[in-house]
Design a protein around this motif. Structure first.
Motif, mmCIF file in Angstrom:
data_model
loop_
_atom_site.group_PDB
_atom_site.id
_atom_site.type_symbol
_atom_site.label_atom_id
_atom_site.label_comp_id
_atom_site.label_asym_id
_atom_site.label_seq_id
_atom_site.Cartn_x
_atom_site.Cartn_y
_atom_site.Cartn_z
ATOM 1 N N UNK A 138 0.764 -1.294 0.008
ATOM 2 C CA UNK A 138 -0.104 -0.055 0.095
ATOM 3 C C UNK A 138 0.951 1.524 0.031
ATOM 4 N N UNK A 139 2.059 1.370 0.734
ATOM 5 C CA UNK A 139 2.993 2.366 0.810
ATOM 6 C C UNK A 139 3.368 2.526 -0.561
ATOM 7 N N UNK A 140 3.824 1.581 -1.250
ATOM 8 C CA UNK A 140 4.549 1.860 -2.609
ATOM 9 C C UNK A 140 3.652 2.173 -3.525
ATOM 10 N N UNK A 141 2.030 1.577 -3.415
ATOM 11 C CA UNK A 141 1.151 2.097 -4.336
ATOM 12 C C UNK A 141 0.832 3.819 -4.277
ATOM 13 N N UNK A 142 0.911 4.179 -2.943
ATOM 14 C CA UNK A 142 0.533 5.297 -2.792
ATOM 15 C C UNK A 142 1.708 6.226 -3.269
ATOM 16 N N UNK A 143 2.800 5.987 -2.923
ATOM 17 C CA UNK A 143 3.886 6.796 -3.615
ATOM 18 C C UNK A 143 3.757 6.652 -5.075
ATOM 19 N N UNK A 144 3.560 5.701 -5.647
ATOM 20 C CA UNK A 144 3.537 5.611 -7.229
ATOM 21 C C UNK A 144 2.485 6.248 -7.700
ATOM 22 N N UNK A 145 1.060 6.353 -7.125
ATOM 23 C CA UNK A 145 0.201 7.106 -7.587
ATOM 24 C C UNK A 145 0.405 8.674 -7.632
ATOM 25 N N UNK A 146 1.079 8.973 -6.496
ATOM 26 C CA UNK A 146 1.616 10.517 -6.724
ATOM 27 C C UNK A 146 2.389 10.692 -7.666
ATOM 28 N N UNK A 147 3.293 9.772 -8.048
ATOM 29 C CA UNK A 147 4.531 10.211 -9.089
ATOM 30 C C UNK A 147 3.825 10.018 -10.403
ATOM 31 N N UNK A 148 2.611 9.354 -10.669
ATOM 32 C CA UNK A 148 1.915 9.250 -11.696
ATOM 33 C C UNK A 148 0.919 10.620 -12.101
ATOM 34 N N UNK A 149 0.753 11.222 -11.005
ATOM 35 C CA UNK A 149 -0.078 12.479 -11.320
ATOM 36 C C UNK A 149 0.768 13.529 -12.039
ATOM 37 N N UNK A 150 -0.208 14.343 -12.587
ATOM 38 C CA UNK A 150 0.510 15.502 -13.583
ATOM 39 C C UNK A 150 1.171 16.365 -12.675
ATOM 40 N N UNK A 151 1.822 17.111 -13.517
ATOM 41 C CA UNK A 151 2.600 18.283 -12.555
ATOM 42 C C UNK A 151 1.771 19.192 -11.780
#
Length: 373
Positions: A128-141
């Motif tokens: 869940x921690x990795x998914x939270x962080x990767x979701x944020x990285x996938x967001x637009x600028x």
């Protein structure tokens, strides 16, 4: 249950609860400060701080529980010696060996809880921690920009600052952006900004009235552009396919892999992680055993030295487990040996120390009987 067993079990439970709650509060305090720092730097979103803190706490619970149990047993035995309560139990025909049953009666359920955490709950929390962080990285600028904060994206090549909106319908107020390109350094300012989504799914960042300044470093070349509206297409990186890919990458993290997958893969890295998950429940039982003889102190002498030695021994135990995990991961130690070697050594040490503590009172009683005879 006898009076002795009830008294020991109750006191260990009380001490364990106090130590556990204290350690958890300290852990959460340090963790939230670190997460808030990451949120201020733009590494994570401010809205996921509490979620990350909760999942990170789940991953830390096994170690916290191990330490809490060790300290609880140690302080319970030490208090009994210091307040001469142990002399009463010895006079009643009991010995330090009789403490094993109530201590293990408390430690066995704790070991089961730790096993459930390390084998099932912690891998899920890491995922869940990795998914939270990767979701944020996938967001637009732009979606990472928060009013009143400087946000760096694209490894520092883009820096945004936005004010709160002043007109209805605006998502952001005044916006300042610095963009570093291979040949140009650009600064863009606008009175407002909003994201528009077209029917076909294309997303555009639409800036209000503003200016763009382009500078070529090392040259006097300068470009100036004034605009009433300025649209920039933003590639959407939050589609379901990319989220599924993020989940798959999260599952590839070694700490997030399910325990059965680690056993099935059988590579060095997987076996080292599996060894760590199996080690903590066993460490709970060994630490509870070692705490019994280490807590036996002379009430007439200082106790700080004994407690310091106990803490160092427990720290050595946990460090050796980590060292064994590293050796298994590097191939220097086989899994079959590394999974029990450290525990076997400390089990033997705990039994030896307990036997030594039990033998001394028996010798004293025999001496007193001989003198009396």
């Amino acid at each position: 249950m006898s009076l002795f067993k009830r008294a020991v079990f109750s006191e260990i439970t009380s001490h364990a609860g106090i130590v556990f709650s204290t350690l958890l509060v300290v852990w959460l305090s340090v963790l939230i400060v670190r997460l808030l720092g990451e949120a201020a730097n733009g590494d994570i979103g401010a809205n996921v701080v509490l979620g990350l803190a909760a999942f990170s706490s789940i991953t830390a619970l096994p170690v916290i529980i191990c330490v809490a149990l060790f300290v609880a047993v140690l302080t319970t035995v030490t208090r009994s010696y210091r307040e001469s309560e142990m002399a009463v139990w010895f006079a009643s025909g009991l010995s330090l060996a009789d403490w094993l049953r109530p201590v293990m009666r408390f430690a066995l359920p704790v070991a089961v809880v730790v096993a459930a955490l390390t084998l099932y709950a912690s891998p899920w929390a890491y995922g869940q921690i990795a998914e939270y962080r990767q979701r944020f990285e996938q967001r637009s600028d732009l979606s990472k920009v928060t009013a009143g904060q400087f946000i760096e994206t694209d490894e520092g090549r883009r820096v945004f600052f936005a004010e709160s909106p002043t007109h209805p319908g605006d998502e952001l107020g005044r916006v300042v952006a610095r963009i570093i390109e291979p040949d140009w350094l650009s600064v863009v300012t606008a009175d407002s900004a909003a994201i528009r989504t077209e029917p076909n799914g294309d997303r555009f960042l639409v800036l209000g009235r503003g200016h763009r300044y382009d500078l070529k470093p090392g040259t006097p070349e300068l470009r100036l552009l004034d605009f009433d509206h300025y649209g920039v297409r933003i590639e959407s990186r939050t589609d379901p396919a990319s989220l599924d890919a993020a989940r798959q990458r999260a599952l590839q993290e070694i700490k997030a892999r399910p325990t059965l997958d680690l056993a099935r893969l059988g590579d060095r890295e997987s076996l080292s992680q599996l060894m760590w998950r199996l080690a903590l429940p066993i460490a709970v039982l060994n630490l509870a055993l070692i705490a019994l003889p280490l807590g036996a102190v002379n009430p007439r002498l200082g106790r700080s030295g004994d407690l310091l030695m106990a803490g160092l021994l427990a720290l050595l135990y946990m460090n050796l487990i980590n060292l064994s995990r590293g050796w298994i991961g590097s191939g220097a130690l086989s899994f079959g040996v590394g999974v029990w070697l450290v525990h076997g050594l400390f089990l033997a040490l705990g039994l030896f120390l307990l036997w030594r503590r039990i033998r001394v009172p028996r010798r004293r009683r025999k001496t007193m009987r001989a003198v009396a005879g």
